[in-house]
Scaffold this motif. Structure first.
Motif, mmCIF file in Angstrom:
data_model
loop_
_atom_site.group_PDB
_atom_site.id
_atom_site.type_symbol
_atom_site.label_atom_id
_atom_site.label_comp_id
_atom_site.label_asym_id
_atom_site.label_seq_id
_atom_site.Cartn_x
_atom_site.Cartn_y
_atom_site.Cartn_z
ATOM 1 N N ARG A 32 0.886 -1.039 -0.027
ATOM 2 C CA ARG A 32 0.075 -0.142 -0.054
ATOM 3 C C ARG A 32 0.787 1.297 0.058
ATOM 4 O O ARG A 32 0.525 2.272 -0.781
ATOM 5 C CB ARG A 32 -0.901 0.002 1.261
ATOM 6 C CG ARG A 32 -1.854 1.281 1.141
ATOM 7 C CD ARG A 32 -1.516 2.071 2.751
ATOM 8 N NE ARG A 32 -2.207 0.970 3.619
ATOM 9 C CZ ARG A 32 -3.329 0.921 4.257
ATOM 10 N NH1 ARG A 32 -4.412 2.011 3.703
ATOM 11 N NH2 ARG A 32 -3.836 0.207 5.186
ATOM 12 N N ASP A 62 -4.506 -9.689 -4.061
ATOM 13 C CA ASP A 62 -5.108 -8.543 -4.243
ATOM 14 C C ASP A 62 -4.127 -7.251 -4.481
ATOM 15 O O ASP A 62 -4.430 -6.313 -5.000
ATOM 16 C CB ASP A 62 -5.546 -8.193 -2.648
ATOM 17 C CG ASP A 62 -6.248 -6.930 -2.262
ATOM 18 O OD1 ASP A 62 -7.279 -6.517 -2.954
ATOM 19 O OD2 ASP A 62 -5.409 -6.084 -1.611
ATOM 20 N N SER A 63 -2.809 -7.459 -4.017
ATOM 21 C CA SER A 63 -1.802 -6.633 -4.399
ATOM 22 C C SER A 63 -1.537 -6.495 -5.906
ATOM 23 O O SER A 63 -1.266 -5.538 -6.419
ATOM 24 C CB SER A 63 -0.690 -6.832 -3.505
ATOM 25 O OG SER A 63 -0.692 -6.784 -2.135
ATOM 26 N N ARG A 66 -4.316 -4.696 -7.447
ATOM 27 C CA ARG A 66 -4.270 -3.085 -7.308
ATOM 28 C C ARG A 66 -3.246 -2.591 -8.225
ATOM 29 O O ARG A 66 -3.383 -1.531 -8.602
ATOM 30 C CB ARG A 66 -4.100 -2.858 -5.851
ATOM 31 C CG ARG A 66 -5.195 -3.378 -5.049
ATOM 32 C CD ARG A 66 -4.954 -2.988 -3.412
ATOM 33 N NE ARG A 66 -6.157 -3.585 -2.588
ATOM 34 C CZ ARG A 66 -7.116 -2.570 -2.248
ATOM 35 N NH1 ARG A 66 -7.507 -1.410 -2.780
ATOM 36 N NH2 ARG A 66 -8.133 -3.288 -1.711
ATOM 37 N N TRP A 261 0.121 5.564 7.039
ATOM 38 C CA TRP A 261 -1.222 4.745 6.758
ATOM 39 C C TRP A 261 -1.476 3.901 7.887
ATOM 40 O O TRP A 261 -2.514 3.107 7.859
ATOM 41 C CB TRP A 261 -0.786 3.765 5.480
ATOM 42 C CG TRP A 261 0.441 2.719 5.942
ATOM 43 C CD1 TRP A 261 0.445 1.652 6.719
ATOM 44 C CD2 TRP A 261 1.785 3.059 5.229
ATOM 45 N NE1 TRP A 261 1.646 1.179 6.586
ATOM 46 C CE2 TRP A 261 2.342 1.767 5.809
ATOM 47 C CE3 TRP A 261 2.599 4.000 4.441
ATOM 48 C CZ2 TRP A 261 3.915 1.768 5.754
ATOM 49 C CZ3 TRP A 261 3.708 3.703 4.302
ATOM 50 C CH2 TRP A 261 4.368 2.761 4.732
ATOM 51 N N GLN A 277 -3.439 8.542 -1.200
ATOM 52 C CA GLN A 277 -4.032 7.148 -1.179
ATOM 53 C C GLN A 277 -5.392 7.222 -1.980
ATOM 54 O O GLN A 277 -6.018 6.169 -2.751
ATOM 55 C CB GLN A 277 -4.564 6.777 0.194
ATOM 56 C CG GLN A 277 -4.866 5.212 -0.013
ATOM 57 C CD GLN A 277 -5.259 4.587 1.356
ATOM 58 O OE1 GLN A 277 -4.067 4.720 2.301
ATOM 59 N NE2 GLN A 277 -6.336 3.963 1.852
ATOM 60 N N TRP A 282 -5.624 1.959 -3.911
ATOM 61 C CA TRP A 282 -5.919 1.821 -2.601
ATOM 62 C C TRP A 282 -6.678 2.425 -2.000
ATOM 63 O O TRP A 282 -7.057 2.546 -0.833
ATOM 64 C CB TRP A 282 -4.591 1.554 -1.865
ATOM 65 C CG TRP A 282 -3.812 0.296 -2.155
ATOM 66 C CD1 TRP A 282 -3.556 -0.565 -1.204
ATOM 67 C CD2 TRP A 282 -2.730 0.101 -3.092
ATOM 68 N NE1 TRP A 282 -2.461 -1.774 -1.714
ATOM 69 C CE2 TRP A 282 -2.166 -1.120 -2.973
ATOM 70 C CE3 TRP A 282 -2.434 0.851 -4.379
ATOM 71 C CZ2 TRP A 282 -1.139 -1.524 -3.763
ATOM 72 C CZ3 TRP A 282 -1.640 0.348 -5.088
ATOM 73 C CH2 TRP A 282 -0.931 -1.068 -4.973
ATOM 74 N N ASP A 284 -9.909 2.488 -1.427
ATOM 75 C CA ASP A 284 -10.985 1.723 -0.514
ATOM 76 C C ASP A 284 -10.355 0.949 0.686
ATOM 77 O O ASP A 284 -11.002 0.549 1.611
ATOM 78 C CB ASP A 284 -11.585 0.668 -1.248
ATOM 79 C CG ASP A 284 -10.875 -0.287 -1.725
ATOM 80 O OD1 ASP A 284 -9.744 -0.157 -2.106
ATOM 81 O OD2 ASP A 284 -11.307 -1.650 -1.698
ATOM 82 N N MET A 285 -9.093 1.094 0.913
ATOM 83 C CA MET A 285 -8.387 0.182 1.947
ATOM 84 C C MET A 285 -8.225 0.910 3.173
ATOM 85 O O MET A 285 -7.919 2.061 3.253
ATOM 86 C CB MET A 285 -6.930 -0.337 1.403
ATOM 87 C CG MET A 285 -6.294 -1.024 2.773
ATOM 88 S SD MET A 285 -4.767 -1.371 2.265
ATOM 89 C CE MET A 285 -5.069 -3.049 1.181
ATOM 90 N N ASP A 288 -4.173 1.193 8.741
ATOM 91 C CA ASP A 288 -4.150 0.016 9.787
ATOM 92 C C ASP A 288 -4.437 0.474 11.159
ATOM 93 O O ASP A 288 -4.095 1.335 11.757
ATOM 94 C CB ASP A 288 -2.701 -0.376 9.518
ATOM 95 C CG ASP A 288 -2.010 -0.938 8.345
ATOM 96 O OD1 ASP A 288 -3.284 -1.321 7.378
ATOM 97 O OD2 ASP A 288 -1.018 -0.960 7.947
#
Length: 334
Positions: A32, A62-63, A66, A261, A277, A282, A284-285, A288
C-alpha cells in the motif's frame, strides 16, 4: 528454477534514455505504501515517462490486482519481479539470513537484476511520498560515482556509524533513496561485496550498513530535499501534530515505526498520505489499526500527549491486556 520471473512482457522493458526507471523492494506490509508512493510520483511529474519495478519474494492476488489497476489509471508501466529464494542460496548458511526477513536483502540485488535494462535506476523505500518535480535529481552529474545519496542524521546516526563501521571517508548515507549508476554498481561487484559484509559482520542497520561500507568513497552526496527524513514518532511523542518542515523537499521519507497509513498516526502527515491514497487503487483500503503491544503502547502515549487522556488510558489498558496474554503464552511454552 530461475532467480527471478517478471510478470510483464520483457519487450515492455527497454533501454531508453527518455524513460525513468524507479525500483522498490517490498514485502506484504508495504505494498500500500509503495502504491501511494508511485501515485504521488506520477501526479507530481505528469510529463515524465516511468517504468516502476516492484521486486518481492511474494505477492498476494489483491496486491497484484491493485498494481494492475494503478498501472491503467496512472497510464504508467509497473513491472512485478518475483524473486526466488535461491537467488541468495550462496549466502543462506550465514546467521543473518535467519535473523532478517528476506526483504532486507532486496535493494542490494536490484541493480544487478536491472543490468542491461537501464543504465540508471532510482531506488526508493516504500514509506516515502513525492511532493514535487524529480527532474533535477535525474540531472545530477554522477561522473565515476556509483550512487547519489543523502546523508543520514549528522548528529546521531552518521557519528555513531562512521565510527562503528570504521569508514575511511567520514560519510554515512540513508539508503532509502539512491540514484544508482547500474553499470558502475555491477562493474564494482557491489552486490557480492555487500552480501559478504552482511553475512560476516554484526551490523546495527543491516543492509544499509553493508552498503555504506562497500560504497564508502564512491557516492555523491546530494541535497537533503531528495530524502527528507521525517521521524513521526519523535513529533508525536512530544504532542506534535503539524508538519514541521524548515526546508523545501521533494521526497519525504517516513522513517521509524510510525507510518502515515496507520490509523493511530495522529499527525497531519496522515491526511497528506490519505489525499494521495484516494487517488490510488488503494483508495478503499482502511488505515491500519494498532496490532502489536508496541503499537498499542505508542498509541496510548500519543493520545495522552494530545490531552485525550480518557482515550489514552483506554488504549493503555488494551496494551496491558495484550502484554499479559503474550507473557502467559510465553511462560506456558517455556
Amino acid at each position: 528454477m530461475g532467480a527471478i520471473s517478471s510478470c510483464n512482457s520483457a519487450s515492455d522493458i527497454i533501454l531508453n534514455s527518455d524513460v525513468v526507471h524507479v525500483a522498490f523492494g517490498v514485502d506484504t506490509n508495504y505494498f500500500r505504501g509503495m502504491g501511494v508512493n508511485i501515485t504521488s510520483i506520477v501526479k507530481n511529474n505528469p510529463d515524465m515517462v516511468f517504468i516502476f519495478h516492484v521486486f518481492a519474494f511474494s505477492i498476494t492476488d489483491d496486491s497484484r490486482r491493485r498494481l494492475e489497476e494503478l498501472e491503467r489509471s496512472c497510464n504508467t508501466s509497473i513491472v512485478i519481479h518475483l524473486l526466488h529464494t535461491d537467488i541468495l542460496s550462496e549466502f543462506s548458511q550465514f546467521p543473518c539470513f535467519s535473523q532478517h526477513p528476506l526483504g532486507t536483502f532486496v535493494r542490494i540485488l536490484i541493480p544487478n537484476l536491472l543490468h542491461g535494462i537501464t543504465d540508471k535506476v532510482l531506488y526508493l523505500d516504500a514509506d516515502i511520498l513525492c511532493m514535487g518535480k524529480i527532474q533535477d535529481l535525474l540531472s545530477v552529474e554522477m561522473k565515476n560515482c556509483i550512487a547519489a545519496v543523502v546523508h543520514d542524521e549528522l548528529e546521531t546516526t552518521v557519528k555513531t556509524q562512521v565510527a562503528a563501521l570504521h569508514l575511511q571517508h567520514h560519510e554515512y548515507f540513508n539508503a532509502g533513496v539512491m540514484y544508482i549508476d547500474v553499470n558502475n554498481w555491477v562493474a564494482n561487484d557491489i552486490q557480492n561485496k555487500a552480501l559478504i559484509i552482511l553475512s560476516t559482520q554484526e551490523l546495527r542497520f543491516a543492509d544499509q550498513d553493508a552498503l555504506n561500507v562497500v560504497l564508502n568513497g564512491h557516492t555523491k552526496f546530494i541535497d537533503e530535499k531528495w530524502n527528507y527524513r521525517y521521524h513521526l514518532v519523535d513529533f508525536l511523542s512530544k504532542g506534535g501534530t503539524r508538519l514541521n518542515v524548515t526546508e523545501p523537499f521533494v521526497f519525504m521519507h517516513f522513517t521509524g515505526p510510525v507510518k502515515p497509513w496507520q490509523a493511530w498516526c495522529l499527525h497531519e502527515a496522515k491526511s497528506i498520505f490519505i489525499e494521495y491514497q484516494l487517488m490510488s487503487s488503494w483508495a478503499d483500503m482502511p488505515l491500519d489499526q494498532p496490532k502489536s503491544t508496541r503499537e498499542l503502547k505508542l498509541f496510548s502515549k500519543f493520545l495522552i500527549k494530545q490531552h485525550r487522556v480518557a482515550e489514552g488510558v483506554g488504549w493503555h489498558m488494551k496494551y496491558l491486556w495484550m502484554k499479559f496474554i503474550h507473557d502467559v503464552k510465553k511462560y506456558t511454552k517455556s
